[in-house]
Design a protein around this motif. Structure first.
Motif, PDB file in Angstrom:
ATOM      1  N   THR A 150       0.851  -1.189   0.000  1.00  0.00           N
ATOM      2  CA  THR A 150       0.000   0.000   0.000  1.00  0.00           C
ATOM      3  C   THR A 150       0.885   1.237   0.000  1.00  0.00           C
ATOM      4  N   ILE A 151       0.305   2.335  -0.462  1.00  0.00           N
ATOM      5  CA  ILE A 151       1.009   3.608  -0.381  1.00  0.00           C
ATOM      6  C   ILE A 151       0.374   4.388   0.757  1.00  0.00           C
ATOM      7  N   LYS A 152       1.215   4.755   1.726  1.00  0.00           N
ATOM      8  CA  LYS A 152       0.672   5.493   2.862  1.00  0.00           C
ATOM      9  C   LYS A 152       0.593   6.971   2.536  1.00  0.00           C
ATOM     10  N   VAL A 153      -0.540   7.549   2.861  1.00  0.00           N
ATOM     11  CA  VAL A 153      -0.691   8.993   2.726  1.00  0.00           C
ATOM     12  C   VAL A 153      -1.151   9.530   4.074  1.00  0.00           C
ATOM     13  N   GLY A 154      -0.431  10.497   4.587  1.00  0.00           N
ATOM     14  CA  GLY A 154      -0.787  11.071   5.883  1.00  0.00           C
ATOM     15  C   GLY A 154      -1.750  12.232   5.716  1.00  0.00           C
ATOM     16  N   ILE A 155      -2.723  12.311   6.627  1.00  0.00           N
ATOM     17  CA  ILE A 155      -3.676  13.422   6.591  1.00  0.00           C
ATOM     18  C   ILE A 155      -3.750  14.008   7.995  1.00  0.00           C
ATOM     19  N   VAL A 156      -3.646  15.324   8.105  1.00  0.00           N
ATOM     20  CA  VAL A 156      -3.840  15.952   9.417  1.00  0.00           C
ATOM     21  C   VAL A 156      -5.128  16.773   9.402  1.00  0.00           C
ATOM     22  N   LEU A 157      -6.014  16.450  10.329  1.00  0.00           N
ATOM     23  CA  LEU A 157      -7.306  17.132  10.397  1.00  0.00           C
ATOM     24  C   LEU A 157      -7.732  17.281  11.851  1.00  0.00           C
ATOM     25  N   PRO A 158      -8.520  18.303  12.160  1.00  0.00           N
ATOM     26  CA  PRO A 158      -9.072  18.391  13.520  1.00  0.00           C
ATOM     27  C   PRO A 158     -10.304  17.500  13.641  1.00  0.00           C
ATOM     28  N   LEU A 159     -10.168  16.377  14.292  1.00  0.00           N
ATOM     29  CA  LEU A 159     -11.309  15.463  14.405  1.00  0.00           C
ATOM     30  C   LEU A 159     -12.022  15.618  15.740  1.00  0.00           C
ATOM     31  N   THR A 160     -11.347  16.245  16.695  1.00  0.00           N
ATOM     32  CA  THR A 160     -12.001  16.544  17.958  1.00  0.00           C
ATOM     33  C   THR A 160     -11.775  18.023  18.241  1.00  0.00           C
ATOM     34  N   GLY A 161     -12.411  18.506  19.279  1.00  0.00           N
ATOM     35  CA  GLY A 161     -12.239  19.914  19.623  1.00  0.00           C
ATOM     36  C   GLY A 161     -13.211  20.798  18.872  1.00  0.00           C
ATOM     37  N   LYS A 162     -12.934  22.096  18.944  1.00  0.00           N
ATOM     38  CA  LYS A 162     -13.875  23.086  18.436  1.00  0.00           C
ATOM     39  C   LYS A 162     -14.116  22.984  16.938  1.00  0.00           C
ATOM     40  N   LEU A 163     -13.091  22.570  16.211  1.00  0.00           N
ATOM     41  CA  LEU A 163     -13.203  22.580  14.752  1.00  0.00           C
ATOM     42  C   LEU A 163     -13.624  21.235  14.195  1.00  0.00           C
ATOM     43  N   ALA A 164     -14.020  20.329  15.096  1.00  0.00           N
ATOM     44  CA  ALA A 164     -14.279  18.952  14.689  1.00  0.00           C
ATOM     45  C   ALA A 164     -15.335  18.854  13.592  1.00  0.00           C
ATOM     46  N   LYS A 165     -16.271  19.785  13.605  1.00  0.00           N
ATOM     47  CA  LYS A 165     -17.369  19.707  12.651  1.00  0.00           C
ATOM     48  C   LYS A 165     -16.859  19.702  11.205  1.00  0.00           C
ATOM     49  N   PHE A 166     -15.992  20.655  10.899  1.00  0.00           N
ATOM     50  CA  PHE A 166     -15.480  20.732   9.531  1.00  0.00           C
ATOM     51  C   PHE A 166     -14.455  19.631   9.271  1.00  0.00           C
ATOM     52  N   GLY A 167     -13.687  19.327  10.304  1.00  0.00           N
ATOM     53  CA  GLY A 167     -12.720  18.254  10.177  1.00  0.00           C
ATOM     54  C   GLY A 167     -13.423  16.955   9.787  1.00  0.00           C
ATOM     55  N   GLU A 168     -14.573  16.747  10.383  1.00  0.00           N
ATOM     56  CA  GLU A 168     -15.334  15.515  10.111  1.00  0.00           C
ATOM     57  C   GLU A 168     -15.813  15.483   8.666  1.00  0.00           C
ATOM     58  N   ILE A 169     -16.289  16.621   8.156  1.00  0.00           N
ATOM     59  CA  ILE A 169     -16.732  16.682   6.753  1.00  0.00           C
ATOM     60  C   ILE A 169     -15.552  16.365   5.830  1.00  0.00           C
ATOM     61  N   GLU A 170     -14.397  16.941   6.141  1.00  0.00           N
ATOM     62  CA  GLU A 170     -13.226  16.688   5.299  1.00  0.00           C
ATOM     63  C   GLU A 170     -12.789  15.235   5.403  1.00  0.00           C
ATOM     64  N   ASN A 171     -12.821  14.723   6.630  1.00  0.00           N
ATOM     65  CA  ASN A 171     -12.435  13.341   6.861  1.00  0.00           C
ATOM     66  C   ASN A 171     -13.282  12.408   6.002  1.00  0.00           C
ATOM     67  N   LYS A 172     -14.587  12.616   6.021  1.00  0.00           N
ATOM     68  CA  LYS A 172     -15.502  11.770   5.245  1.00  0.00           C
ATOM     69  C   LYS A 172     -15.218  11.898   3.757  1.00  0.00           C
ATOM     70  N   SER A 173     -14.930  13.126   3.317  1.00  0.00           N
ATOM     71  CA  SER A 173     -14.669  13.329   1.896  1.00  0.00           C
ATOM     72  C   SER A 173     -13.380  12.641   1.467  1.00  0.00           C
ATOM     73  N   PHE A 174     -12.351  12.740   2.307  1.00  0.00           N
ATOM     74  CA  PHE A 174     -11.098  12.040   2.011  1.00  0.00           C
ATOM     75  C   PHE A 174     -11.353  10.546   1.889  1.00  0.00           C
ATOM     76  N   LEU A 175     -12.092   9.998   2.864  1.00  0.00           N
ATOM     77  CA  LEU A 175     -12.332   8.556   2.865  1.00  0.00           C
ATOM     78  C   LEU A 175     -13.142   8.140   1.647  1.00  0.00           C
ATOM     79  N   MET A 176     -14.118   8.963   1.284  1.00  0.00           N
ATOM     80  CA  MET A 176     -14.946   8.647   0.128  1.00  0.00           C
ATOM     81  C   MET A 176     -14.080   8.629  -1.129  1.00  0.00           C
ATOM     82  N   ALA A 177     -13.237   9.642  -1.266  1.00  0.00           N
ATOM     83  CA  ALA A 177     -12.386   9.729  -2.450  1.00  0.00           C
ATOM     84  C   ALA A 177     -11.424   8.552  -2.512  1.00  0.00           C
TER      85      ALA A 177
END
Lengths: 291, 397, 336
Positions: free
Chosen positions: B27-54
């Motif tokens: 596999t090719i590892k790709v690192g992603i840094v996102l705010p998944l908890t804390g105040k910004l978690a809401k947008f981090g979660e949307i991005e996280n889902k989009s990354f996973l979908m892609a």
């Protein structure tokens, strides 16, 4: 002139809510001599209860008062009984262990709320959320006016309670001189439990009244804890009247600060007043009014 | 005393013994840094889902040259120092050859320095502070336009339609985004011939904006430009309505004004508010609408421009990995630099202009709330509904 | 044996980065050492002198901004911050202590909390000087962690030694007497205000140094990071309390435990649950892994509540109690 009047109204109305928040803290600080740094977090819990009642049961936020207040009374009693009272018996180096305990409790409450409701913003939208009426050019928000009058009502009830009932008298006695009260046969432990419960119920009322006009997320507690202790120090420990003065003063200071100095300073103004009062009027307004 | 020191030392050694991580070969590892908890978690979660979908789509379509992409997503909790720990872990522990994500400006700012120093390419997809691509760092790429270009679409609207706007009041939250964005807008407004009557910051989370709004109202600006997140945004609009404050135009600077929650909380007060945005499902890029539909179908919640940024970024990364000569950070960096492709977020090509290097240049759009829907109104060629301007007064609605 | 234990610990700490080359663990150890410095400072003023401070971040942030501003405004190396950071923090502590030490106990704690918030607001609003929320970014001077590690280690050793020396001196006895009974100390002719000031300034100096180190090491600061009530001030208190209030090695243990707990939860026990979930393919474990990652502050909170209830004097302070609980057999032998 319009600007001045509107600022004055905004300050006083907000001050009404602040005094309700401050009153609970003031009682607790007066009786137990500890700072409850979980005060804002208790308010947050009450707000979530109101929100849940509204969201799942369709209960009007003002009716939510009748659920949130008893619930928080109970929660407050439990916290005092099982986490704070045991600390009184433990030999420790720092007497402030109870304060630090409230910090821990605050963290736990916040994170539990986050667990259940996530970090998303929640709000309660009612028909009167945005309603206003005008007197002259000055706009009054209906929800804030209602909150203000309910806050006044609660203050009067508390006043009566502290002056006329046995428990109220015991609370005042404990606040004035704990050892003497003990000698006079006051069950101090029971009194501290009731006091913490009452303080929590009062801040629950403030939270519930804030719900229709504000919003809610788990981290909301911190700023309100800060406001609460500023109000308490302003008003004087254990003083109901003082808390009202303190609340309104803070409300006005913030409003006028925001208008005439800058909105970015509004938190800082409260804190500077706080330090000034600590230094030049220790004991707060209570010293001036003697009530 | 001595015992705990001994125990303590043992723990220290144990911690050392816990080293060593297994590595998968195919596999090719790709690192992603996102705010998944804390105040910004809401947008981090949307991005996280989009990354996973892609990444699911890419892998289902055969992956990259036969290898599957494995995402390693680290939580930054929205704090720069934690973000640094996270990226350190990605680079040294997981040995990822390329990193994506980067939500808020301050966290991104702190993390890209690590990536640059370790010479690992980093594709920023949301952090919008201008200086991120102004350092001349050859390992940092940015997909989204910088904050100073957010109101680009608005500028042309003012030039062509709202020519009668003469004065402006700017309100912004005291965050990196707000402080920077407001300064840039002052310059922009001046270049459009508007007079800046006031510019004021506030601490996010205020209960009562009325004192501030009253002051703004008394100055009678034609335009009120606000940089706020959702809840401050809705309170500002609600209280402006309560005060019966009627400038010709309310404009939100991206962030909070385009989210469904804004309309939900502000209710009628949200109507006719304009906002600059980078993406809506109606943008004229292939796959934009499909992405939105797929996301809603899969996760049952709406997505917005942050999600599109993340989704597009994943495709850009996959494309670069496909073209890279080898899977070393250096070769991937060269491949990224040569990117020229179309995504749901628009065309992606990293160019240098002004002080910026390796920056993707994109147009921005103007949207307006109309009957509870966010409609694209500018540029006219892609408008879903004609704009409403001037905005009717509160009591005439 | 007892005599050599600190040397053994020091030896292990010195060879640590040579043995463990993984820079992620080195990074964590640097954080631990930084917290040892901050914890020692807090322990000085709160643990030994009894003036609980909720405002450590004010000193930490001042130190960090000193280093940051030296780099960004004067164009010098941020390492100069290490020379001045401690002193600028003292410059904040001095007037604050001068004014606020007439307050006692909880009131002082509240005043320090207010100081914390006021500093944060100033750093946010004064954009011309501090860049506001944009923050200050410098490029770290070393790519390798080892130089930072040894600087942090030197600072940590210095702060532990400093606390030890001070507490063994006459000052130390004055500090303790203030903690035990301020009025009695006063009546014995100890100028309590004076000695509280000394204690606070030592604490501020150490915390400010740690702040400068943070700026140099992290390369990025903004007001929310370095003046954070929760992440700095309260964390400093937790380090002190969990380790043991009023003990020399309390902050050392506290710093290690707190950083480890924080990182454990943040990474979901170093990806243990995630790995387990991937291995078994269990949906429940994946969800559990996610929740554990989110629960790190909850874990913190519960830890605080439990530590205060069960070990009110911290791990070091109640070490004897722990030993008795863990090895009841041995206790019998000792007590008889």
């Amino acid at each position: 002139m319009e600007v001045f009047l509107q600022t004055l109204v905004a300050g006083i109305l907000k001050g009404g809510l602040y005094s309700l928040i401050g009153m609970g803290m003031s009682l607790i600080m007066g009786v137990m001599k500890i700072i409850n740094l979980a005060h804002g977090q208790l308010m947050m819990v009450a707000m979530y209860i109101t929100f849940a009642c509204f969201h799942f049961l369709g209960l009007d936020p003002y009716l939510g008062l009748f659920i949130a207040m008893p619930a928080l009374f109970l929660l407050g009693c439990l916290i005092q009984k099982y986490t704070l009272n045991p600390l009184m018996e433990v030999e420790t180096i720092l007497p402030e262990n109870q304060v630090l305990m409230t910090v821990g409790i605050g963290m736990v409450l916040t994170e539990i709320a986050r667990f259940i409701f996530t970090s998303d913003y929640k709000s309660v939208q009612t028909s009167y959320s945005g309603a206003t009426f005008f007197i002259g050019e000055t706009s009054f928000s209906v929800a804030l006016v209602i909150a203000f009058f309910i806050a006044v009502l609660f203050t009067l009830i508390m006043f009566w309670f502290l002056l006329k009932t046995d428990i109220g008298r015991s609370i005042r006695a404990t606040a004035q001189d704990k050892d003497a009260a003990l000698l006079m046969g006051v069950n101090a432990k029971r009194i501290t439990i009731i006091t913490f419960g009452l303080g929590s119920a009062l801040v629950a009322a403030a939270g519930t009244l804030l719900m229709p006009i504000y919003y809610l997320f788990p981290d909301i507690g911190g700023p309100f804890t800060r406001k609460a202790f500023v109000i308490t120090i302003l008003g004087g420990l254990g003083s109901t009247v003082g808390a009202i003065f303190g609340g309104v003063t803070l409300g006005l200071a913030e409003a006028f600060g925001a208008t005439y100095i800058g909105m970015a300073f509004d938190d800082m103004i409260g804190l500077i007043i706080f330090i000034l009062v600590l230094l030049f009027l220790p004991g707060g307004f209570k010293r001036l009014t003697k009530i | 005393m001595k015992k705990f020191i001994i125990v303590f030392s043992c723990i220290l050694f144990l911690m050392g013994a816990m080293l060593g991580s297994a590595s998968a070969a195919d596999t090719i590892k790709v690192g992603i840094v996102l705010p998944l908890t804390g105040k910004l978690a809401k947008f981090g979660e949307i991005e996280n889902k989009s990354f996973l979908m892609a990444v699911d789509e890419i892998n289902a379509a055969g992956g990259v040259n036969g290898k599957k992409i494995e995402l390693i997503i680290e939580d930054t909790t929205g704090k720069p120092d934690v973000g640094r720990s996270a990226i350190e872990k990605l680079i040294t522990q997981d040995k990822v050859p390329v990193i994506g994500g980067g939500y808020s400006s301050s966290v991104t700012w702190a993390t890209i320095a690590v990536a640059q120093q370790n010479k690992v390419p980093f594709l920023v997809n949301t952090g919008s502070a201008d200086k991120i691509t102004e350092q001349g760092w050859e390992y940092i790429f940015r997909l989204n336009p910088p904050v100073s270009e957010y109101p680009g679409g608005f500028a042309s609207f003012v030039k062509e339609v709202a020519t009668d706007l003469k004065t402006v009041a700017i309100l912004h939250e005291n965050s990196l985004f707000g402080q920077k964005g407001s300064k840039k807008f002052v310059k922009q407004a001046q270049s459009l011939g508007m007079k800046v009557l006031m510019k004021e910051g506030y601490e996010a989370g205020a209960i009562d904006f009325k004192p501030l709004l009253v002051k703004v109202k008394s100055k009678k600006p034609d335009l009120v430009y606000m940089i706020s997140y959702i809840m401050d945004a809705s309170l500002l609009m609600r209280q402006a309505k309560e005060l019966n404050f009627n400038p010709k135009l309310f404009v939100g600077g991206a962030a909070g004004f385009t989210l469904p929650e804004f309309h939900k909380n502000a209710g009628k007060a949200a109507e006719y508010v304009f906002s600059a945005t980078l993406w809506t499902p109606s943008v004229p890029y292939p796959g934009a609408k499909e992405y939105y539909d797929k996301f809603v179908a899969k996760y049952n919640t709406p997505t917005e421009y942050h999600g599109a940024e993340a989704y597009a970024a994943m495709y850009v990364l996959a494309d670069a990995l496909k073209r890279a000569k080898s899977l070393t950070p250096k070769d991937i960096r060269d491949a990224l630099a040569a990117t020229d492709m179309m995504t749901v977020f628009g065309p992606v090509k990293f160019i240098s202009y002004g002080k910026k290097t390796q920056q993707n240049k994109l147009p921005t759009f103007l949207v307006q709330w109309n009957n509870g829907k966010l409609e694209t109104v500018w540029p006219k060629s892609i408008a879903t509904k004609p704009y409403v301007y001037p905005v009717p007064k509160w009591n005439e609605r | 044996m007892k005599k050599y234990a600190p040397f053994l610990l020091l030896f292990i700490l010195i060879i640590f980065p040579l043995v463990i080359q993984n820079s992620y663990y080195q990074h964590l150890m640097i954080l631990v050492l930084m917290w040892v410095v901050i914890g020692s400072g807090w322990n000085m003023i709160a643990g030994y002198t009894g003036q609980v401070s909720f405002g450590d971040a004010a000193f930490f942030g001042t130190g960090a901004y000193t280093a940051g501003l030296i780099a960004s405004k004067l164009g010098l190396s941020a390492w100069w911050g290490m020379a001045f950071g401690g002193f600028t923090a003292m410059a904040v502590a001095f007037p604050f202590g001068w004014i606020c030490f007439r307050l006692r106990g909880a009131y002082f704690a509240l005043a320090s909390l207010a100081l914390n918030e006021i500093c944060r607001h100033i750093a946010t609003i004064w954009e011309d000087l501090t860049e506001g929320m944009v923050g200050i970014l410098i490029m770290p001077s070393f790519l390798s962690k080892i130089p930072y590690y040894y600087i942090a280690l030197a600072l940590a050793v210095m702060s532990v030694l400093m606390v030890q020396i001070v507490m063994n001196s006459k000052w130390g006895y004055y500090f303790l007497s203030i903690r035990e009974d301020q009025d009695a100390a006063e009546s014995l002719g100890i100028n309590t205000h004076h000695y509280k000031m000394i204690s606070l300034n030592i604490a501020a100096f150490l915390t400010g140094m740690a702040g400068s180190l943070f700026m140099n090491y992290m390369g990025f600061i903004d007001p929310e990071v370095v003046f954070s009530l929760h992440d700095i001030s309260i964390m400093a208190i937790l380090v002190g309390i969990v380790g043991g209030v009023g003990t020399i090695y309390g902050p050392v243990v506290g710093a290690f435990v707190m950083v480890a707990v924080h990182e454990f939860f943040r990474t979901g026990f170093f990806g243990f649950f995630k790995g387990l979930a991937a291995l078994t393919g269990s949906e429940h474990l994946t969800v559990a892994a996610k929740y554990i990652g989110q629960a790190h502050v909850l874990g913190f909170g519960i830890l605080v509540v439990v530590v205060i209830l069960v070990l009110p004097n911290g791990i070091v302070g109640d070490w004897g109690k722990i030993i008795r609980k863990v090895i009841p057999m041995k206790t019998k032998g000792v007590t008889t």
